[in-house]
Structure formats: C-alpha cells, structure tokens
Design a protein around this motif. Sequence first.
Motif, PDB file in Angstrom:
ATOM      1  N   MET A  93       0.911  -1.343   0.018  1.00  0.00           N
ATOM      2  CA  MET A  93      -0.192   0.052  -0.008  1.00  0.00           C
ATOM      3  C   MET A  93       0.788   1.303   0.010  1.00  0.00           C
ATOM      4  O   MET A  93       0.495   2.160  -0.555  1.00  0.00           O
ATOM      5  N   GLU A  97      -2.808  -6.182   4.147  1.00  0.00           N
ATOM      6  CA  GLU A  97      -3.299  -4.751   3.728  1.00  0.00           C
ATOM      7  C   GLU A  97      -4.609  -5.112   3.049  1.00  0.00           C
ATOM      8  O   GLU A  97      -4.868  -5.936   2.450  1.00  0.00           O
ATOM      9  N   ASP A  98      -5.312  -3.880   3.336  1.00  0.00           N
ATOM     10  CA  ASP A  98      -6.704  -4.008   2.567  1.00  0.00           C
ATOM     11  C   ASP A  98      -6.947  -3.265   1.088  1.00  0.00           C
ATOM     12  O   ASP A  98      -6.519  -1.971   1.219  1.00  0.00           O
ATOM     13  N   TYR A 149      -8.920  -2.685  -1.090  1.00  0.00           N
ATOM     14  CA  TYR A 149     -10.341  -1.782  -1.285  1.00  0.00           C
ATOM     15  C   TYR A 149      -9.893  -0.485  -0.646  1.00  0.00           C
ATOM     16  O   TYR A 149     -10.250   0.519  -1.192  1.00  0.00           O
ATOM     17  N   GLU A 150      -9.101  -0.468   0.464  1.00  0.00           N
ATOM     18  CA  GLU A 150      -9.024   0.793   1.069  1.00  0.00           C
ATOM     19  C   GLU A 150      -7.903   1.483   0.289  1.00  0.00           C
ATOM     20  O   GLU A 150      -7.943   2.647   0.185  1.00  0.00           O
ATOM     21  N   LEU A 151      -6.836   0.679  -0.040  1.00  0.00           N
ATOM     22  CA  LEU A 151      -6.010   1.462  -0.932  1.00  0.00           C
ATOM     23  C   LEU A 151      -6.594   1.840  -2.229  1.00  0.00           C
ATOM     24  O   LEU A 151      -6.145   3.215  -2.616  1.00  0.00           O
ATOM     25  N   THR A 168      -9.468   3.467  -2.584  1.00  0.00           N
ATOM     26  CA  THR A 168      -9.857   4.716  -1.994  1.00  0.00           C
ATOM     27  C   THR A 168      -9.009   5.849  -1.743  1.00  0.00           C
ATOM     28  O   THR A 168      -9.131   6.903  -2.394  1.00  0.00           O
ATOM     29  N   LYS A 169      -7.839   5.539  -1.265  1.00  0.00           N
ATOM     30  CA  LYS A 169      -6.800   6.265  -1.261  1.00  0.00           C
ATOM     31  C   LYS A 169      -6.283   6.802  -2.584  1.00  0.00           C
ATOM     32  O   LYS A 169      -6.071   7.975  -2.748  1.00  0.00           O
ATOM     33  N   GLU A 182      -8.406   9.298  -4.362  1.00  0.00           N
ATOM     34  CA  GLU A 182      -8.730  10.544  -3.308  1.00  0.00           C
ATOM     35  C   GLU A 182      -7.437  11.524  -4.083  1.00  0.00           C
ATOM     36  O   GLU A 182      -7.338  12.869  -4.207  1.00  0.00           O
ATOM     37  N   ARG A 210     -18.059  -4.631  -2.707  1.00  0.00           N
ATOM     38  CA  ARG A 210     -17.110  -3.555  -2.305  1.00  0.00           C
ATOM     39  C   ARG A 210     -16.239  -3.086  -3.526  1.00  0.00           C
ATOM     40  O   ARG A 210     -15.918  -1.714  -3.445  1.00  0.00           O
ATOM     41  N   VAL A 216     -16.191   1.015  -4.232  1.00  0.00           N
ATOM     42  CA  VAL A 216     -14.999   1.996  -4.304  1.00  0.00           C
ATOM     43  C   VAL A 216     -14.623   2.557  -5.803  1.00  0.00           C
ATOM     44  O   VAL A 216     -13.549   3.189  -6.017  1.00  0.00           O
TER      45      VAL A 216
END
Length: 272
Positions: free
Chosen positions: A34, A60-61, A63-65, A67-68, A71, A92, A96
């Motif tokens: 990530m 590490e996630d 999907y969260e990556l 999103t980041k 951004e 998911r 995202v």
Amino acid sequence: MTNIMVVDINATTVYRIKKILEGIPVDIVSATTMYEAINRVGNLQSILDLIIIDVNLGPEDGYELITKLKEINPNLMVIIATSLNTRKSFVRAIRVGANDYILKPFDDDYMKQKLISHIKFIDSAKTLPSTSQKQIDTSIYNSIRKAVRENHELLIGLILVYNKKNPAQPANNVRDIALIKGLYRDIENSLNLEDEVFSYSNNGFVIVLHKKSIHMKTATIELYKEICESYFFNKDIDDFSFEIEFINLPNEIDPRQNALSILAGRIEKNMG
C-alpha cells in the motif's frame, strides 16, 4: 502512451501483464504494498491512467488502497484482478469505483482483450476535442451577431448527460468521460457544414444551428433525443441519462441575453 500501474504481491502478475501487452504503447510500473502504491501514484498522478490491482494484499486492505488512490487521482481507471470470488468482494469493488473485476487465474487472451478495450477508452478520452468556456461564448456571440446582421434565425442547444444515481456528480473518470464525449462524433455527423458543436465541461455539448427557424425546434429536439438514445443503446449504457433544451433567437429571447445560461437554467429546472 497509456500509463499503467500493477499492484500485486505476486511479481508473476506484473510479468504476465507486460508480456500480454507487448507491442502495445504502454508504460507499466509496479507496486507490492500500500505504501509503495500510494507513493508511486503521488509521484505519477499527472500521467497515470490505469491501475490493475489484486485487492488481496496480505495484511493490507486493497479496497482501502483503491479509495486512497482515487483521492489522490480521481481520474484513475481501476481494474481489480483477484482470486476473491464472493458477492461481498464484488459489492465492495462497486462501492470503491472499480471499472472492471477479473477473476484469477485469468486467461491471457481474455485479459489482453479486456485491457485493450480499457486502453482504447483511455486513449479516446485523451484525444477527444475539448472546448473552453471562452471559446463557446465567443462562438455563440459571433453566431448571434451574424444572425442579426443577416436577419435570420438560429437555434442554440444544450445537451447535458448525467449519471442516474448521482446527477450532480459530473463525469470524472476515464471510462465515463470517454463514453459521454464519444457522443461528440455522432452529434458532429448530424450537422450541416455551417453548424457547430462544442464540448461543454465533461458532461455536455453546445450545438449552434444556423438559419434554423422556430418551426424546426421540435423536430430538432427529437432528432438529438434519438441520437443520444441510439448511442446509449448501442453502447449498452444504462447508468446515464440526458436532458436536451434548444432555444430560438430572436423569437424566444432577446439576442443580448445569455442563451447558454438560460438553457442551463431550464435543464436544471427539468432535472429538479
């Protein structure tokens, strides 16, 4: 040149994708964590077009990556390539903003076909004509002056395309921009030699039709409705809709008024 980043803890995936796209004008970089992916996107955000990511990044996630990364660069096209084959993972991915979901192990020919299709969208979005607000205002002003000087009527139209789920959100990813602006060519093909069409922001078109009387307004609106509906049908697009308004000068407004502002106001009221 399409700029791609592959995010995968397995180095074999990067190697395979490079082989798959051999001979195609792409530049491929890779990341395995990530932190590394975020750092690379931060450095390359002005040129990075596409990310191919396995959301199964160990502790590490992924999907969260995603999103980041969005951004940092909301225009990124995202393809998930993973062995996770569950309804939860699909949902998911949609949330995202992933553009595609490909299951591992993937067939090389299938993956190549998918990637080429997405790369064509990216290239199309880069090469489609864009017009500044000043250019549009100048052209409309000159068209109105000519109509007044030569004593003829004209129609000015505005087409806005929007996402049904979030009409207030303009197109901001490569796939949506390419699909929406792809209408430009169909609209352009409908025009007479003296008529004009301009891209309007990322989700619309301004059309200037010279020497068109008010009696032609209804038929003109129906023509462009048919063009838009046919385009979306042929492209199998069901998440977008559109609004069309035309105005006649000098019969409907004073030529000194801002026709584009009036059209935008009418469309906003229709979507209301």
